[in-house]
Design a protein around this motif. Structure first.
Motif, PDB file in Angstrom:
ATOM      1  N   LEU A  59      -0.913   0.746   2.880  1.00  0.00           N
ATOM      2  CA  LEU A  59      -1.861   0.602   3.981  1.00  0.00           C
ATOM      3  C   LEU A  59      -1.218  -0.107   5.170  1.00  0.00           C
ATOM      4  CD1 LEU A  59      -4.845   1.011   4.859  1.00  0.00           C
ATOM      5  CD2 LEU A  59      -5.275  -1.299   3.985  1.00  0.00           C
ATOM      6  N   ALA A  60      -0.445  -1.162   4.890  1.00  0.00           N
ATOM      7  CA  ALA A  60       0.231  -1.885   5.962  1.00  0.00           C
ATOM      8  C   ALA A  60       1.272  -1.002   6.650  1.00  0.00           C
ATOM      9  CB  ALA A  60       0.886  -3.155   5.414  1.00  0.00           C
ATOM     10  N   ASP A  61       2.023  -0.230   5.864  1.00  0.00           N
ATOM     11  CA  ASP A  61       2.996   0.705   6.447  1.00  0.00           C
ATOM     12  C   ASP A  61       2.308   1.661   7.425  1.00  0.00           C
ATOM     13  OD1 ASP A  61       5.126  -0.309   4.998  1.00  0.00           O
ATOM     14  OD2 ASP A  61       5.090   1.263   3.475  1.00  0.00           O
ATOM     15  N   GLU A  62       1.213   2.259   6.966  1.00  0.00           N
ATOM     16  CA  GLU A  62       0.511   3.239   7.781  1.00  0.00           C
ATOM     17  C   GLU A  62      -0.123   2.595   9.004  1.00  0.00           C
ATOM     18  OE1 GLU A  62      -0.954   6.904   9.030  1.00  0.00           O
ATOM     19  OE2 GLU A  62       0.565   6.374   7.541  1.00  0.00           O
ATOM     20  N   TYR A  63      -0.740   1.450   8.823  1.00  0.00           N
ATOM     21  CA  TYR A  63      -1.420   0.771   9.938  1.00  0.00           C
ATOM     22  C   TYR A  63      -0.437   0.430  11.046  1.00  0.00           C
ATOM     23  CZ  TYR A  63      -3.849  -2.815  12.629  1.00  0.00           C
ATOM     24  OH  TYR A  63      -4.402  -3.533  13.668  1.00  0.00           O
ATOM     25  N   TRP A  64       0.655  -0.218  10.703  1.00  0.00           N
ATOM     26  CA  TRP A  64       1.584  -0.652  11.742  1.00  0.00           C
ATOM     27  C   TRP A  64       2.374   0.512  12.327  1.00  0.00           C
ATOM     28  CZ3 TRP A  64       0.546  -4.743  14.193  1.00  0.00           C
ATOM     29  CH2 TRP A  64      -0.073  -5.829  13.556  1.00  0.00           C
ATOM     30  N   SER A  65       2.611   1.548  11.530  1.00  0.00           N
ATOM     31  CA  SER A  65       3.249   2.747  12.081  1.00  0.00           C
ATOM     32  C   SER A  65       2.378   3.352  13.171  1.00  0.00           C
ATOM     33  CB  SER A  65       3.491   3.781  10.975  1.00  0.00           C
ATOM     34  OG  SER A  65       4.435   3.321  10.034  1.00  0.00           O
ATOM     35  N   GLN A  66       1.081   3.418  12.921  1.00  0.00           N
ATOM     36  CA  GLN A  66       0.165   3.976  13.913  1.00  0.00           C
ATOM     37  C   GLN A  66       0.071   3.080  15.148  1.00  0.00           C
ATOM     38  OE1 GLN A  66      -3.579   4.621  11.939  1.00  0.00           O
ATOM     39  NE2 GLN A  66      -2.831   6.360  10.751  1.00  0.00           N
ATOM     40  N   ARG A  67       0.048   1.783  14.948  1.00  0.00           N
ATOM     41  CA  ARG A  67      -0.069   0.876  16.099  1.00  0.00           C
ATOM     42  C   ARG A  67       1.173   0.941  16.975  1.00  0.00           C
ATOM     43  NH1 ARG A  67      -3.910   1.597  14.045  1.00  0.00           N
ATOM     44  NH2 ARG A  67      -5.848   0.405  13.898  1.00  0.00           N
ATOM     45  N   PHE A  68       2.342   0.969  16.377  1.00  0.00           N
ATOM     46  CA  PHE A  68       3.566   1.050  17.170  1.00  0.00           C
ATOM     47  C   PHE A  68       3.645   2.401  17.880  1.00  0.00           C
ATOM     48  CE2 PHE A  68       4.674  -2.864  15.390  1.00  0.00           C
ATOM     49  CZ  PHE A  68       5.867  -3.329  15.916  1.00  0.00           C
ATOM     50  N   GLY A  99      -1.188  -0.287  -3.001  1.00  0.00           N
ATOM     51  CA  GLY A  99      -2.122   0.180  -1.982  1.00  0.00           C
ATOM     52  C   GLY A  99      -2.071  -0.660  -0.727  1.00  0.00           C
ATOM     53  N   ALA A 100      -1.963  -1.979  -0.878  1.00  0.00           N
ATOM     54  CA  ALA A 100      -1.888  -2.865   0.280  1.00  0.00           C
ATOM     55  C   ALA A 100      -0.617  -2.618   1.078  1.00  0.00           C
ATOM     56  CB  ALA A 100      -1.951  -4.326  -0.175  1.00  0.00           C
ATOM     57  N   GLU A 101       0.482  -2.395   0.367  1.00  0.00           N
ATOM     58  CA  GLU A 101       1.754  -2.135   1.046  1.00  0.00           C
ATOM     59  C   GLU A 101       1.710  -0.805   1.802  1.00  0.00           C
ATOM     60  OE1 GLU A 101       6.539  -1.900   0.024  1.00  0.00           O
ATOM     61  OE2 GLU A 101       5.056  -1.945  -1.589  1.00  0.00           O
ATOM     62  N   PHE A 131      -7.540 -10.809  -2.153  1.00  0.00           N
ATOM     63  CA  PHE A 131      -6.424 -11.726  -1.907  1.00  0.00           C
ATOM     64  C   PHE A 131      -5.106 -10.976  -1.797  1.00  0.00           C
ATOM     65  CE2 PHE A 131      -2.899 -14.295  -3.533  1.00  0.00           C
ATOM     66  CZ  PHE A 131      -2.922 -15.347  -2.622  1.00  0.00           C
ATOM     67  N   LEU A 132      -4.918  -9.938  -2.618  1.00  0.00           N
ATOM     68  CA  LEU A 132      -3.655  -9.207  -2.588  1.00  0.00           C
ATOM     69  C   LEU A 132      -3.464  -8.482  -1.264  1.00  0.00           C
ATOM     70  CD1 LEU A 132      -3.561  -7.755  -6.210  1.00  0.00           C
ATOM     71  CD2 LEU A 132      -2.603  -9.912  -5.356  1.00  0.00           C
ATOM     72  N   PHE A 133      -4.549  -7.905  -0.727  1.00  0.00           N
ATOM     73  CA  PHE A 133      -4.445  -7.220   0.560  1.00  0.00           C
ATOM     74  C   PHE A 133      -4.141  -8.217   1.671  1.00  0.00           C
ATOM     75  CE2 PHE A 133      -6.397  -4.012  -1.993  1.00  0.00           C
ATOM     76  CZ  PHE A 133      -6.054  -2.812  -1.407  1.00  0.00           C
ATOM     77  N   VAL A 189      -3.468  -5.634 -15.417  1.00  0.00           N
ATOM     78  CA  VAL A 189      -2.173  -5.453 -14.753  1.00  0.00           C
ATOM     79  C   VAL A 189      -2.165  -4.148 -13.965  1.00  0.00           C
ATOM     80  CG1 VAL A 189       0.284  -5.067 -15.153  1.00  0.00           C
ATOM     81  CG2 VAL A 189      -0.917  -6.878 -16.401  1.00  0.00           C
ATOM     82  N   GLU A 190      -2.777  -3.121 -14.528  1.00  0.00           N
ATOM     83  CA  GLU A 190      -2.817  -1.825 -13.846  1.00  0.00           C
ATOM     84  C   GLU A 190      -3.498  -1.940 -12.481  1.00  0.00           C
ATOM     85  OE1 GLU A 190      -4.348   2.760 -14.641  1.00  0.00           O
ATOM     86  OE2 GLU A 190      -5.264   1.093 -15.728  1.00  0.00           O
ATOM     87  N   GLU A 191      -4.651  -2.603 -12.442  1.00  0.00           N
ATOM     88  CA  GLU A 191      -5.360  -2.781 -11.176  1.00  0.00           C
ATOM     89  C   GLU A 191      -4.541  -3.624 -10.203  1.00  0.00           C
ATOM     90  OE1 GLU A 191     -10.062  -2.720 -12.213  1.00  0.00           O
ATOM     91  OE2 GLU A 191      -8.889  -4.375 -13.033  1.00  0.00           O
ATOM     92  N   PHE A 192      -3.907  -4.657 -10.729  1.00  0.00           N
ATOM     93  CA  PHE A 192      -3.062  -5.521  -9.911  1.00  0.00           C
ATOM     94  C   PHE A 192      -1.952  -4.716  -9.241  1.00  0.00           C
ATOM     95  CE2 PHE A 192       0.818  -8.104  -9.629  1.00  0.00           C
ATOM     96  CZ  PHE A 192       0.387  -9.190  -8.875  1.00  0.00           C
ATOM     97  N   GLU A 193      -1.244  -3.933 -10.028  1.00  0.00           N
ATOM     98  CA  GLU A 193      -0.134  -3.148  -9.479  1.00  0.00           C
ATOM     99  C   GLU A 193      -0.625  -2.094  -8.492  1.00  0.00           C
ATOM    100  OE1 GLU A 193       1.666  -1.746 -13.075  1.00  0.00           O
ATOM    101  OE2 GLU A 193       3.048  -3.467 -13.184  1.00  0.00           O
TER     102      GLU A 193
END
Length: 252
Positions: free
Chosen positions: A77-86, A73-75, A149-151, A64-68
């Motif tokens: 990463l997505a925040d940072e990626y799209w912030s930079q792209r915009f 981490g995926a969330e 899969f989670l990412f 569960v720890e790794e899952f969380e």
């Protein structure tokens, strides 16, 4: 799959896919503008019924720890990626902000629509925006397919929020879903290329297997509302973005 600073995980042979995965998984849920906001519950902790393959083998991502950690981490990463792209487009960007776990059918709603089990959705209502995922279902696939899969899952649902921000319109749901797969591929491929994300052995195969779990039945009409695409279509769309970045995705 790991971000810099993550501990290296042991990895075993890829195993058979989880059988109880619905074809409607990883869809967008965007109610009419006058729908009221849902009432998100506190994040759930997956557990009870999460199992590995029949032979007991896992890919090393089984806690569960790794899952969380991977979901968070995926969330991020997505925040940072799209912030930079915009920012590169000269546009302001507001991150989606939260990924909410639920455990039971109808426990969480998007406006006046109850969110079903074995699913993940992007929700936008008049007063709320969030990603929601069935924690038990996602944990099962995390165990049997792998952490990649989670990412992908977070990347796909986040992509629906990007489509809203760019005012992209699609005639058929399959077009919207395959485009979201492409954007998820771009977010992950670019993150690997710039060193933000590091692939482990077998991660690319995990992406393919994960996409196959959320593919439509081969007999489902492509033009039917809710269609997401066959396994071949979803894999092709994802890797088009993964290999070619946003240039591989139709953003017009």
């Amino acid at each position: 799959m790991r971000q810099p600073g993550d501990r290296v995980r042991s990895r075993f042979q890829l195993v058979a896919l989880c059988a109880a995965v619905v074809a409607a998984a990883a869809c967008a849920a965007v109610p009419l503008p006058d729908a009221g906001p849902g009432e998100p519950n506190q994040p759930a902790v997956p557990g009870g019924g999460a199992t590995g393959a029949a032979d007991g083998s896992l890919d090393g991502t089984d806690t569960v720890e790794e899952f969380e950690q991977d979901i968070a981490g995926a969330e991020a990463l997505a925040d940072e990626y799209w912030s930079q792209r915009f920012a590169g487009f000269g546009a302001s960007f507001e991150p989606i902000g939260q990924a909410i776990a639920y455990q039971r059918d109808g426990e969480l709603s998007c406006g006046d629509q109850l969110i079903p089990s074995n699913n993940a959705v992007y929700c936008l209502t008049s007063g709320s925006e969030f990603i929601a995922y069935d924690a038990n279902w996602a944990f099962d696939v995390f165990q049997t397919v792998g952490d990649s899969f989670l990412f992908y899952l977070i990347g796909h649902e986040y992509a629906h929020g990007i489509q809203v921000r760019l005012d992209l319109e699609y005639r058929f749901s399959i077009q919207r879903e395959l485009a979201a797969d492409c954007l998820a591929g771009a977010y992950l491929g670019d993150s690997v290329r710039d060193g933000t994300l590091q692939l482990d052995d077998g991660d690319l195969e995990e992406f393919q297997r994960g996409l196959a779990t959320v593919a439509d039945d081969p007999d489902q009409p492509w033009f039917e509302e809710g269609s997401h695409g066959t396994a071949d279509q979803r894999i092709a769309a994802f890797f088009n973005g993964y290999d070619r970045s946003l240039a591989g995705c139709d953003l017009t």
